[in-house]
Motif scaffolding. Structure first.
Motif, PDB file in Angstrom:
ATOM      1  N   THR A  11       0.865  -1.169   0.000  1.00 54.84           N
ATOM      2  CA  THR A  11       0.000   0.000   0.000  1.00 54.84           C
ATOM      3  C   THR A  11       0.910   1.230   0.000  1.00 54.84           C
ATOM      4  N   THR A  12       0.368   2.396   0.276  1.00 55.40           N
ATOM      5  CA  THR A  12       1.121   3.635   0.064  1.00 55.40           C
ATOM      6  C   THR A  12       2.496   3.624   0.707  1.00 55.40           C
ATOM      7  N   ASP A  13       2.580   3.195   1.974  1.00 50.42           N
ATOM      8  CA  ASP A  13       3.871   3.265   2.655  1.00 50.42           C
ATOM      9  C   ASP A  13       4.148   2.076   3.563  1.00 50.42           C
TER      10      ASP A  13
ATOM     11  N   ARG B 297       7.896   6.902   0.804  1.00 49.15           N
ATOM     12  CA  ARG B 297       7.148   7.137  -0.427  1.00 49.15           C
ATOM     13  C   ARG B 297       8.056   7.767  -1.484  1.00 49.15           C
TER      14      ARG B 297
ATOM     15  N   ARG C  60       5.222  15.230  -6.801  1.00 45.35           N
ATOM     16  CA  ARG C  60       4.065  14.386  -7.050  1.00 45.35           C
ATOM     17  C   ARG C  60       3.640  14.575  -8.492  1.00 45.35           C
TER      18      ARG C  60
ATOM     19  N   SER D 270      -8.064  -0.539  -0.834  1.00 47.18           N
ATOM     20  CA  SER D 270      -6.804  -0.051  -1.394  1.00 47.18           C
ATOM     21  C   SER D 270      -7.045   0.665  -2.712  1.00 47.18           C
TER      22      SER D 270
ATOM     23  N   SER E 268      -8.748   4.039  -2.037  1.00 47.33           N
ATOM     24  CA  SER E 268      -7.772   4.969  -1.474  1.00 47.33           C
ATOM     25  C   SER E 268      -6.842   5.490  -2.562  1.00 47.33           C
ATOM     26  N   ALA E 269      -6.411   4.620  -3.452  1.00 53.43           N
ATOM     27  CA  ALA E 269      -5.521   5.039  -4.533  1.00 53.43           C
ATOM     28  C   ALA E 269      -6.197   6.055  -5.445  1.00 53.43           C
TER      29      ALA E 269
ATOM     30  N   GLU F 275      -5.873   9.822  -4.860  1.00 51.54           N
ATOM     31  CA  GLU F 275      -4.610  10.495  -5.165  1.00 51.54           C
ATOM     32  C   GLU F 275      -4.547  10.996  -6.604  1.00 51.54           C
TER      33      GLU F 275
ATOM     34  N   THR G 239       1.918   4.036 -10.180  1.00 49.56           N
ATOM     35  CA  THR G 239       2.191   4.105  -8.744  1.00 49.56           C
ATOM     36  C   THR G 239       1.989   2.784  -8.008  1.00 49.56           C
ATOM     37  N   ARG G 240       1.397   1.772  -8.629  1.00 48.67           N
ATOM     38  CA  ARG G 240       1.198   0.477  -7.975  1.00 48.67           C
ATOM     39  C   ARG G 240       1.861  -0.648  -8.770  1.00 48.67           C
TER      40      ARG G 240
END
Length: 611
Positions: free
Chosen positions: A191-193, A204, A223, A434, A437-438, A441, A464-465
């Motif tokens: 996941t993010t971090d 990150r 970003r 997940s 949440s993504a 962003e 990003t994933r």
């Protein structure tokens, strides 16, 4: 390309803790087989393992500068491709250099700009800087997350390192894996971090982390953003060519032998063509390396992930350019070797279960190391140029899940898990959370219609994933073999530019990756220019499947194993009894995961806290 480690403690004197930082550092000896060093101060201990690439005698680390107010000490992994330009600028600002390394450029850059040095760096990095002037640690990770960096907050500071194994060697970090860690493992990416190990955070990408007596703070210095694209097709194609060509030229800079990973796909063939032009002008032939399996081209069966075999296209590129080529052919015994599997799991600190795709890549790097130390890779080309099948599959536009799971349902292994385990991890809910949440962003432009917004979401999730896992895999397996990989497509400027290109330009010639094809058409054989995207090769040899079945039967028969917690032993036993030709993709993935988990439990001895 190296390994970094560190321990900051504001409540104790670390000058006597040399053995601890040495132990942490030496867990990553494969990342840095050429040299190592540690530095200890009152509240900081830093370690470094070095793979020598630039300024072989002068880049020793940790590197320090003494100031009237205290030392500034650097441990650094990666490459700064614009270090020559930065060094010239710093010299104009009065800095004097005693080495020719990019390491000293980063250190002097920090002395000039502080933590804002991050914005000046172009390249890949994981950086730890102890500033003794104000007793502060600065951690920096590159914008695209090409180099790994992990940290573990403690009561009075932090422990950090390139890989979890370095942190797990510290007495304050317990090897615990909880239910969320297993969920992230099954998801296939962090996941993010957070990753697999409880409490160990992942820095990150594009982030600066500072740690001092007041605590830990995180700041994003980059970003991905949405912006209008004003260039027409011709200008866009020309810009892509110039940017990729510049990246290749910068990333070929090294004081050791270099090569290119060649798969016969568009990405690696373009890099090979550009590297060939650059090196041939200097009297060098480009060295290329590929991996394949016995009789793969003759007996290949196409599917949605791999519509064509690599071998014939590799041969066309080699014939066109006249590269100095080495072709590694791996049989089922090499691909299923338990010792190779242990190396892969140890490299990744986790049992991701990618089977022969991992073992073949690791063995390719082992063979490649005999000839070169730096290898250019086309990794990230598909995510950046929108080249995957799932970028364009219509089902993805109506799906409410990560696009690759929608497009490739055969990757779902839940049918081989026990009912209790399925209920415990509740992976669909975790994946859904997940995913949602993504989506929060994703940068959009005002006024974009529903389809364009979905296209941005698909692109962003890939960048990003999906790409994060592939980058991590490339780094870990290459470094385990003592090889530095460089990824010219994974450049934040190129990513920013292409993220904002209209989708129609990505497919203007009726194929995926239209822009890259047009930008480099003069470098390519016709066969490669017209080739559809084909995934990283995987053997179709049924003897490999049969060997997996045999090894899994051995695990099933072991009364002391805990490796079966990820599956339903009855269902798996039934699958091991099938004719290898009848084994479906989900069963094969399950076999590979079980064997990876078995190796992982033996290597790392984790404490599983599943509830």
């Amino acid at each position: 390309m190296c390994g970094v480690a560190g321990w900051i403690s504001f409540d104790r004197d670390l000058t006597g803790e040399r053995s601890t930082i040495e132990t942490m550092t030496h867990t990553m000896r494969q990342r840095g087989p050429d040299d190592w060093g540690v530095w200890t101060g009152t509240h900081a201990a830093l370690g470094h393992r070095r793979l020598s690439i630039i300024d072989l005698p002068g880049g020793t680390q940790p590197m320090s500068v003494d100031t009237p107010d205290g030392p500034v000490v650097l441990t650094y992994s990666g490459e700064t491709y614009n270090f020559v330009e930065l060094r010239d600028e710093l010299r104009r600002r009065g800095h004097r250099f005693r080495t020719a390394s990019d390491t000293e450029v980063v250190l002097r850059g920090y002395l000039e700009w502080g933590e804002a040095v991050a914005e000046h760096l172009v390249g890949m990095c994981a950086i730890g800087l102890w500033d003794g002037r104000d007793e502060r640690l600065v951690l920096i990770r590159d914008r695209m997350g090409t180099k790994p960096l992990h940290y573990f907050p403690t009561r009075d500071g932090v422990v950090f390192g390139s890989e979890p194994k370095a942190l797990l060697a510290h007495p304050l970090v317990e090897p615990v894996v909880d239910t969320d860690g297993i969920r992230r493992l099954l998801l296939g990416f962090p996941t993010t971090d957070e990753g697999v190990w409880s409490g160990i955070k992942i820095a990150r990408p594009g982030t600066v982390i500072t740690v001092d007596r007041t605590g830990l703070r995180e700041r994003a210095y980059w970003r991905l953003t949405a912006a209008p694209h004003h260039d027409d097709r011709e200008t866009t194609v020309r810009t892509v060519r110039a940017m990729v060509e510049d990246n290749v030229a910068h990333e070929l800079v090294a004081d050791v032998p270099r090569g290119v990973l060649l798969s016969g796909g568009l990405d690696s063939s373009v890099l090979t063509g550009l590297a060939d032009r650059h090196l041939r002008a200097r009297g060098e032939a480009v060295r290329t390396f590929s991996v394949d399996f016995p009789d793969q081209a003759e007996n290949f069966t196409a599917d949605t992930i791999r519509p064509s075999a690599d071998g014939p296209y590799i041969a066309d590129v080699v014939a066109r350019l006249g590269t100095d080529h080495r072709h590694l052919v791996l049989d089922h015994r090499a691909l299923s070797d338990p010792e190779v599997r242990r190396e892969v799991v140890a490299a990744w600190d986790a049992p991701y279960g990618m089977g022969d795709m991992n073992s073949s890549l690791f063995l390719l790097f082992k063979a490649l190391k005999e000839h070169v130390t730096v290898a250019l890779s086309g990794e990230a080309g598909d995510e950046i140029f929108m080249g995957h099948f799932w970028h364009h599959a219509e089902a993805v536009y109506s799906g409410e899940d990560f696009p690759w799971f929608v497009a490739w349902p055969q990757l779902n292994t839940s049918s081989y898990m026990s009912r209790e385990f399925v209920e415990l991890v509740d992976l669909p809910a975790f994946r859904r959370d997940s995913y949602r949440s993504a989506l929060t962003e994703v940068p959009h432009l005002d006024g974009e219609d529903t389809r364009r917004r979905k296209q941005r979401e698909i692109a962003y999730l890939g960048l990003t994933r999906f790409m994060r896992t592939l980058e991590d895999r490339l780094d870990r397996l290459a470094m385990r073999a003592g090889v530095e990989t460089r990824v010219p497509f994974c450049d934040h400027r190129l990513v920013e530019y292409l993220y904002n290109v209209p989708w129609s330009l990505h497919t203007f010639d009726g194929h995926e990756k239209s822009l890259l094809r047009a930008a480099a058409r003069d470098l390519l054989p016709d066969s490669v220019a017209g080739r559809r995207k084909s995934g990283y090769p995987s053997t179709q040899d049924l003897r490999y499947v049969a060997e997996l079945q045999r090894q899994v039967r051995d695990v099933l028969a072991d009364p002391g194993t805990d490796a079966l917690f990820v599956c339903d032993p009855v269902k798996v036993a039934a699958a091991t009894a099938l004719d290898p030709a009848a084994v479906d993709p989900a069963a094969r993935l399950t076999f590979e995961r079980i064997l990876d988990v078995d190796a992982w439990l033996d290597l790392t001895k984790p404490t599983l806290k599943l509830s």
